[in-house]
Scaffold this motif. Structure first.
Motif, mmCIF file in Angstrom:
data_model
loop_
_atom_site.group_PDB
_atom_site.id
_atom_site.type_symbol
_atom_site.label_atom_id
_atom_site.label_comp_id
_atom_site.label_asym_id
_atom_site.label_seq_id
_atom_site.Cartn_x
_atom_site.Cartn_y
_atom_site.Cartn_z
ATOM 1 N N GLY A 137 0.840 -1.186 0.000
ATOM 2 C CA GLY A 137 0.000 0.000 0.000
ATOM 3 C C GLY A 137 0.876 1.237 0.000
ATOM 4 O O GLY A 137 1.871 1.306 0.739
ATOM 5 N N ILE A 164 0.027 -0.555 -4.650
ATOM 6 C CA ILE A 164 -1.416 -0.344 -4.550
ATOM 7 C C ILE A 164 -1.617 1.046 -3.957
ATOM 8 O O ILE A 164 -1.348 1.264 -2.774
ATOM 9 C CB ILE A 164 -2.096 -1.398 -3.651
ATOM 10 C CG1 ILE A 164 -1.805 -2.815 -4.142
ATOM 11 C CG2 ILE A 164 -3.601 -1.143 -3.572
ATOM 12 C CD1 ILE A 164 -2.406 -3.156 -5.481
ATOM 13 N N ILE A 166 -3.526 3.958 -2.272
ATOM 14 C CA ILE A 166 -4.685 3.924 -1.393
ATOM 15 C C ILE A 166 -4.843 5.238 -0.651
ATOM 16 O O ILE A 166 -3.856 5.870 -0.252
ATOM 17 C CB ILE A 166 -4.576 2.729 -0.408
ATOM 18 C CG1 ILE A 166 -5.858 2.585 0.418
ATOM 19 C CG2 ILE A 166 -3.367 2.867 0.490
ATOM 20 C CD1 ILE A 166 -5.944 1.268 1.159
ATOM 21 N N HIS A 171 -6.876 3.530 4.079
ATOM 22 C CA HIS A 171 -5.754 2.757 4.612
ATOM 23 C C HIS A 171 -5.924 2.510 6.100
ATOM 24 O O HIS A 171 -5.812 1.374 6.580
ATOM 25 C CB HIS A 171 -4.425 3.477 4.377
ATOM 26 C CG HIS A 171 -3.269 2.780 5.042
ATOM 27 N ND1 HIS A 171 -2.971 2.969 6.374
ATOM 28 C CD2 HIS A 171 -2.366 1.864 4.568
ATOM 29 C CE1 HIS A 171 -1.940 2.215 6.694
ATOM 30 N NE2 HIS A 171 -1.559 1.539 5.623
ATOM 31 N N SER A 175 -6.549 -1.161 7.494
ATOM 32 C CA SER A 175 -5.453 -1.657 8.312
ATOM 33 C C SER A 175 -5.932 -1.940 9.738
ATOM 34 O O SER A 175 -5.542 -2.934 10.356
ATOM 35 C CB SER A 175 -4.305 -0.642 8.333
ATOM 36 O OG SER A 175 -3.262 -1.073 9.173
#
Length: 329
Positions: A137, A164, A166, A171, A175
């Motif tokens: 990410g 990726i 984001i 995120h 996460s």
């Protein structure tokens, strides 16, 4: 040749993430300099011996001076202190990359302490111990720019990873769900078990399933505390959603809804299989086409997945009960 060839890289925080990334970069590039610093010096010493850094440093200044890239791989709650300690020793064009699991706090601290320094966030979406050939990410901060993004992309490319992009809010929400909620649920299970009046008897029942569920408590407490403290609003939302899910189950149990419970368990057994078999829900093919049966899963351990699928399909259909599960008697 590596895209980070001849770069001077500093890694602050020589734990699992910092040393793992450092080891991979050094393995893939003989001309890279990787300096390491950790407030727990023994971690840096281990990193040096394991070839995860090329030079051990004794303080923040020594670590970051003249560096092209600084990788901050500490618990999120320690990053404010890191920024405070390095701010006077940074070169103008340095790029800071952080690997924290919550990004909004880092963005705020970067604005406050390092407003003129380029910084970007990355997060390894790791399914095993390797930092190579995985998704990463990438989160842009207020201080991010074209150069910071290019440097982060080069680092990820060197590790044969895939970027990726984001949004920072997404995120921290996602996460929080996959990294921190398991810690909270494990803590709750451990707490209710240990606080029970029957704990001495319960203790004798604890086996592999309980231990697996509470595996996330093996993390260093400071890391778990940091993940919770810096992302509490997102976690609160997920906890509320989780409670709603538990209430649905509670209602099924109250009503003794056998079919609903069977469907619920079956659905999530299939969902877990998709994860175990790396079936990406973003893929164009129907994921159900790739879910192995229980017999295929076991047989594949001995003869391979393709052969297992063929062999199981040549056998008569298994008789199932009214819930769709294999009959035992």
């Amino acid at each position: 040749m590596s895209k980070l060839d001849n770069q001077k890289i500093s890694i602050i925080g020589n734990g699992e993430v910092g040393s793992g990334i450092g080891a991979s970069l050094i393995k893939l590039n003989e001309n890279i300099m990787v300096k390491g610093f950790d407030t727990h010096k023994e971690k840096s010493e281990i990193s040096l011996k394991s070839n995860s850094i090329t030079q051990l440093t004794n303080n923040y200044e020594e670590c970051v001076k003249d560096s092209d890239i600084i990788l901050v791989a500490t618990p999120t709650s320690s990053i404010y202190e890191v920024f405070e300690n390095i701010k006077d020793y940074l070169s103008k064009n340095v790029v800071i990359i952080d690997t924290s699991d919550t990004k909004r706090a880092v963005n705020q601290w970067a604005n406050e302490i390092l407003p003129e320094i380029g910084i970007i966030g990355i997060n390894p979406f790791k399914k095993n111990q390797s930092f190579e050939n995985i998704f990463w990410g990438v989160v842009n901060y207020d201080n991010s720019n074209k150069n910071t993004y290019e440097v982060a992309s080069k680092l990820i490319d060197d590790l044969s990873g895939q970027v990726i992009n984001i949004d920072i809010m997404e995120h921290d929400s996602f996460s929080g769900l996959v990294e921190t909620i398991p810690i909270i649920l494990s803590s709750a299970l451990m707490n209710l078990s240990n606080d029970s009046k029957s704990w001495k008897e319960i203790y004798r029942f604890i086996g592999n399933r309980f231990n697996k569920f509470t595996d996330s408590l093996d993390n260093e407490p400071i890391n778990s505390f940091s993940s919770i403290l810096t992302n509490s609003d997102m976690l609160l939302e997920w906890i509320r959603i989780y409670i709603t899910e538990l209430l649905k189950l509670e209602k099924m149990l109250e009503n003794n809804s056998e079919n609903d419970i069977a469907d619920y368990i079956q659905k999530n057994w299939e969902n877990k299989l998709k994860i175990m078999n790396n079936i990406d829900p973003n893929a164009s093919q129907s994921a159900t086409d790739f879910i192995p049966s229980a017999s295929e899963n076991i047989l594949s351990l001995f003869v391979g997945s393709r052969a297992a699928k063929f062999l199981t399909k040549t056998k008569p259909a298994v008789e199932t009960d009214k819930y769709g599960f294999k009959k035992r008697v």
